[in-house]
Structure formats: C-alpha cells, structure tokens
Enzyme design. Structure first.
Site, short mmCIF file in Angstrom:
data_model
loop_
_atom_site.label_atom_id
_atom_site.label_comp_id
_atom_site.label_asym_id
_atom_site.label_seq_id
_atom_site.Cartn_x
_atom_site.Cartn_y
_atom_site.Cartn_z
N ASP A 130 0.86 -1.21 -0.09
CA ASP A 130 0.14 -0.03 0.08
C ASP A 130 0.94 1.18 0.04
OD1 ASP A 130 -2.37 1.67 0.19
OD2 ASP A 130 -1.89 1.88 2.24
N ASP A 175 -1.57 -0.94 6.45
CA ASP A 175 -1.75 -0.33 7.65
C ASP A 175 -3.20 0.16 7.98
OD1 ASP A 175 -1.83 2.15 6.21
OD2 ASP A 175 -1.04 3.09 7.97
N ASP A 186 -7.20 -1.83 4.17
CA ASP A 186 -6.45 -2.82 3.85
C ASP A 186 -6.74 -4.25 4.53
OD1 ASP A 186 -4.63 -1.19 2.27
OD2 ASP A 186 -3.42 -0.56 4.27
#
Length: 611
Positions: A307, A502, A506
């Site tokens: 990410d 995080d 996600d």
C-alpha cells in the site's frame, strides 16, 4: 513448569540407574547390575506409556511408540544395559528438546516477561502505585530509570532516553523531546520522566504485542503437521525392518538394535525447534510472525504488494518547503503559522508545529483563536491578525484572491498564510516517502522477491509521483478494497503473495494474501487482526530481516530433517545387518538427535548480518 520438573526427575532416575548398574557390574554383581539398570528404565517407560496413551486419545501417533517398543524389547530379551541407555537417551532427548524450545522462544518470552502490572500515578502532588487497569487517558505517570512504559502516551518532560530494543531490535537508545510519542514496552534508559497516558493499558501497543505473541506460541506449522503424518510412516518402516531382521536371522537382538536406532526421530525434533527459533529471532528484529504456518508461507513469497499511505510513505504530512511573499521571510512565515496552528489537532497543523519546533523556533501563544475544522484557523499572534489554511479559506477571510505560487507536486498540500490582510506566504506539505525505501525495495528484489507492486486508492498521478525512482514492477491506483483483493488473486499466478498495509481498508487484502503484513501493532486493529505478520514498529525496513529469518529457518529445518533421517536410516540398516549392537545404536541415535537440535538452533542467529 511441572512438566519440566517431571522430565528432570525421569532423567535423574535413568542416569542414577545406569550409574548404579555400572558400579555393581564393576564389582562382579551382574545380576544386581541388571536389576539396577531395569529399575532405572521402568519409571521412564511408565511415563512414556502414559504419554502415548494421552497422544492416542488426541488421535496423534508419534515416534514415542518406537522408544517404548525398544525399551520393552530390550528388557524382554535380557538387554538391560541397552534398555538403560535408551531410557537415559530418551529422557535426555526430551529434556534437551524442552531446553531447545525454551531457548528458541527466548525473544518471545522476553516480550511477555516485560509486561508491567502496576504504574506510578501522579495525583494531588503525590505519587500512587496503582494497578495498570486503573490508568485512563489523561493520567500523568512517572517512569523511573529502568522501568518499562506501561501504556502508550506522550512525553511530558523536556526529554527522555528510551531503550526500544524490545520493540525494534536496535540496541542504541533513542532521545525524545517533549510531546513525542512514547510506546508502551520501551524502557527508560535515562532520568525519570513524566508520561501523559493516551491509551488504556488494554489498548496500548505492548498489550497488542502480548496478545499476538501468545497466539503465535500456540500455533503449529504445516511442516510440523507433515512431520506428524510422516511419523506414522516411519513407525511402520521401523517395525517392518526390525521384524524382517529378526525373521531372517532368527536373532531378536537385531530387532532391538533397529528399534533403538530409530528412537526418536529427528523429523519430530528439528522442525518445531527451527521454526520456533525463527519466530523468536524475527521478534528480535521487531517482526512478530503470528504462527509457524505464517513463517513457512513467508519463506515461499515471490510477489510483494505494498500500500502507499502509511506503508511506502509515513502517512503523516511533513513540511517540504516554505515560500515567502514580498516583505516577509521564510522563518517569520513558518513561526506565525505554527504559533496559530498550536490550537489545532488537524494532522497538517500539527506537522507545521513540529516543523517549526524542529528548527528551534520559540512559538508565541495565540489569542482570539477561531478554528474552522478541516479548513483553517484565524487569530492574533504577537498583535498581528493571522489566517492559516487552504487558499480558498484564507482568500475568503482576507480578500486576497490570488496566490503567486508554483503548482505543487501531485499529492502535495498548500497551506496559505496571511498576516494583517496581506499574503505572507505558503507552506508546501506532502506525505513523504519513508527514509531508505528505494534501497529496501532493491534489497528485496536481490533476496528473491520477483515482483513488487504498488497498490493504492489514491489517484494515479499521486501514485506515479511516489513510484518515481523506485524498483516497482507495476503501479495500480484508484483501487477500492475489493479491487485490491482482486489484484492479489491475479498476482498469485506468479507465486505466493505478500501484502503490506496499515489501514482498515487494507484488512480484506491482508486476509486474502498468502501472507498479510500489518504496519505497527498500534495501527488499525482490523488490519493487525487480519494480518499474519505484524511489524512491531512503524518501519517498513523491518520487513527484510523478517523475510531472511523466515527463509533461513525453513532451510535449516529441512537440512536437519534430511540429514537426521538419512543418518537414522543408515544406522537402522547397519543394525539390521548386525553391524550395530543395541547399546551402540542408542548412543548413535542420541548423537544424531543432539546434532539436529543444535543445527535447528542456528535459526537464532539468522538475520541480515548472519554468517
């Protein structure tokens, strides 16, 4: 603990019986010597049979059966000395295995042993020792030299020196200044300091780490379960070979010799020790692997999906540059903006304040402050009317309709500053890349990660700006949580996939990946729960040592299994052909067991700098 004491007791009985038998044998008391050897065997055999019955009740078949058969057969056929040696070797082997497991878990056990039970609370001018559960956000605590921070909080003293090695694996203490975040689990390595609690104990970083450690310790790996299945096959092979040796030669001692060489199996000993040692070693680097299954999966990863926000980047805005209008200088613009932003909790405002304090600025206290949440702040600073916020917000309150500035980079934010109705300047803020990201991604490629893919919900222009100069194989932007999951399923065609993220958004992707990695045990609870691996600190560079440890631990486990099983089979064949007596076979097998356990413990030295 009681189980360990029992193992020590059985080892002492077996050793005493063997020693007493040798003493009687040297005095030409052969009958009494055999009796002493037998008496040393019987308690060990009884305990072993009880363990076998318990395992069978759980529908587990292990190689303890081979040990019981070898001791029983040796006693029945008059090989009391061989039985005594097997009993001593078996008791010693189980004790050695427990010792090795304890040694392998030492880093994880250290994490658990550091849990505080009480805290020193400052109240009404005095100090009170209170249970940890009584601490609430806002309480002021005193952390003395050598004490562990019991909850997450902010530093209330001018400075503090903290040893964060239990969290990060780094041996050097760090120096923090007033207002800095202090994570629970860090040890005070300097003078006493004040800590303002921001979380309850149950919600703090270290409490989350402890919960994850306990779950990891209870796990079993696919390789370990594979060992259980192979143990039944090995048991059958052992019994068949021993029976064939007896039937073909008519000598039951050949069968006894075969049985003792197969007691116990390196496959059962080496795998759990190596994998648990790997998990413990990874914890030393600040990487909590939530089970041996996750460690095995991590060792096989070929594709990494990361990410952007909070992973490749810090996830917090930082000051990139200050631009001053005519009649103002950059330092003055920053001080005025930061002074006013002291009253705001907005992340951009706090980043401005942090930037000014980092430069050593002394910020005056603003007055007549009015904040429009998410837009900007107005107030007086040193008698000047100051407006700080977005360009539209500042223009609406000052009449300044245009800002002579260059267009910021994609993903950057401009904070306008006006003083006494005039444009004073602007601050350019951005979510910067974490330090060392480019080197980290290149190192991951060198260590066997074939593809590294950026997956973000941000616009493509922002994603491409972040990806510039990085060793990325693909960039996917404008992704919803569902599309991230679909990307993982697509990338799985290239091999096992690891996903690092995080945020709450996600969590589905982390759960869908072969290995999900959450950034920071204090991050979003949903992502930490869904992940297989948690980086105990907010640092992506911990990923590389975790990956190296996982691969090394699995490699060591396989080495131990191949070498141990190979040597055991050679010894069994030699015993079947009469080249090894029962006593010799027992000693040989113990040497093999010790060798594979010591080899498995090499996983405790794994890491980037391991030799």
């Amino acid at each position: 603990m009681a189980r360990d004491r029992l193992k020590i007791g059985l080892l002492a009985i077996a050793g005493s019986g063997l020693a007493a038998g040798f003493a009687l044998w040297s005095a030409d008391q052969d009958a009494l010597a055999k009796l002493a050897w037998s008496m040393g065997v019987i308690p060990v055999l009884a305990g072993l049979i009880a363990e076998i019955i318990s395992s069978l009740a759980r529908r587990e078949v292990g190689l303890d059966i081979v040990a019981a058969l070898s001791m029983s057969a040796a006693l029945i056929f008059g090989e009391a000395l061989a039985a005594a040696v097997v009993a001593l070797m078996y008791a010693g082997g189980t004790f050695l295995e427990s010792f090795a497991q304890g040694r392998a878990r030492r880093e994880m056990s250290d994490l658990l042993s550091r849990v505080a039970r009480t805290a020193t609370l400052q109240r009404d001018g005095g100090l009170l020792t209170v249970p940890l559960d009584d601490i609430v956000p806002g309480d002021l605590l005193m952390i003395r030299r050598g004490e562990v921070a019991p909850v997450d909080g902010t530093l209330g003293s001018d400075q503090a020196v903290l040893d964060q090695s239990a969290l990060t694996g780094e041996s050097l203490p760090v120096r923090l200044t007033r207002g800095a975040t202090v994570l629970s689990g860090a040890t005070n390595a300097g003078d006493a300091f004040d800590l303002c609690a921001t979380h309850r104990a149950a919600d703090s970083t270290y409490a989350g780490i402890v919960r994850l450690v306990r779950a990891a310790q209870a796990s079993r790996a696919p390789m370990t379960r594979m060992a259980d299945r192979f143990s039944l096959v090995f048991l059958v092979v052992t019994v068949v070979l021993a029976s064939a040796a007896w039937w073909l030669t008519g000598d039951p001692i050949r069968a006894v010799a075969v049985l003792v060489v197969a007691t116990p199996c390196p496959l059962i000993l080496a795998v759990p020790v190596a994998l648990v040692a790997g998990m413990s070693r990874a914890a030393r680097f600040g990487v909590l692997i939530k089970g041996a299954r996750a460690l095995e999966a991590m060792a096989r990863v070929k594709t990494l999906i990361v990410d952007k926000t909070g992973t490749l980047t810090d996830g917090r805005p930082v000051l990139v540059s200050v631009r001053a209008a005519d009649g103002f200088d950059q330092e003055r613009v920053l001080i005025l903006a930061a002074a006013l932003d002291q009253v705001s909790q907005h992340p951009v405002a706090q980043a401005v304040v942090t930037a000014a304090r980092t430069k050593g600025a002394v910020l005056p206290v603003p007055t007549n402050v009015v904040e429009t949440p998410g837009a900007g702040v107005t107030g007086l600073v040193d008698g000047h009317a100051v407006v700080v916020g977005g360009t539209d917000f500042v223009a609406a309150r000052t009449g300044v309709a245009a800002w002579d500035m260059a267009r910021p980079e994609p993903g950057a934010v401009v904070v306008a500053v006006a003083v006494d109705g005039q444009a004073a300047g602007w601050l350019v803020m951005a979510d910067a890349l974490r330090p060392g990201i480019a080197a980290l991604l290149s190192a991951l490629h060198r260590h066997g990660i074939g593809r590294i893919v950026l997956a973000t919900g941000d616009h493509r222009s922002v994603a491409m700006a972040v990806a510039k100069g990085l060793a990325l194989d693909a960039v996917h932007a404008d992704l919803t949580p569902a599309r991230k999951v679909q990307l993982i399923l697509t990338e799985r065609a290239n091999g096992p996939v690891m996903m690092v993220g995080d945020g709450v958004n996600d969590a589905p992707a982390l759960a869908a990946a072969d290995v999900g990695v959450a950034m920071g045990a204090r991050g979003a609870a949903a992502s930490a729960e869904a992940a297989d691996v948690v980086l105990l600190v907010d640092r992506l560079d911990r990923l590389l040592p975790g990956l190296l440890v996982a691969r090394g631990a699995k490699r060591i486990a396989l080495q131990s299994v191949v070498a141990g099983i190979g040597l055991s089979v050679i010894g069994m064949v030699a015993a079947a052909f009469g080249y090894l007596a029962p006593v010799q076979g027992a000693v040989l097998q113990e040497v093999i067991d010790v060798a594979v356990i010591l080899n498995a413990l090499r996983a405790l030295r794994l890491g980037p700098n391991a030799t």
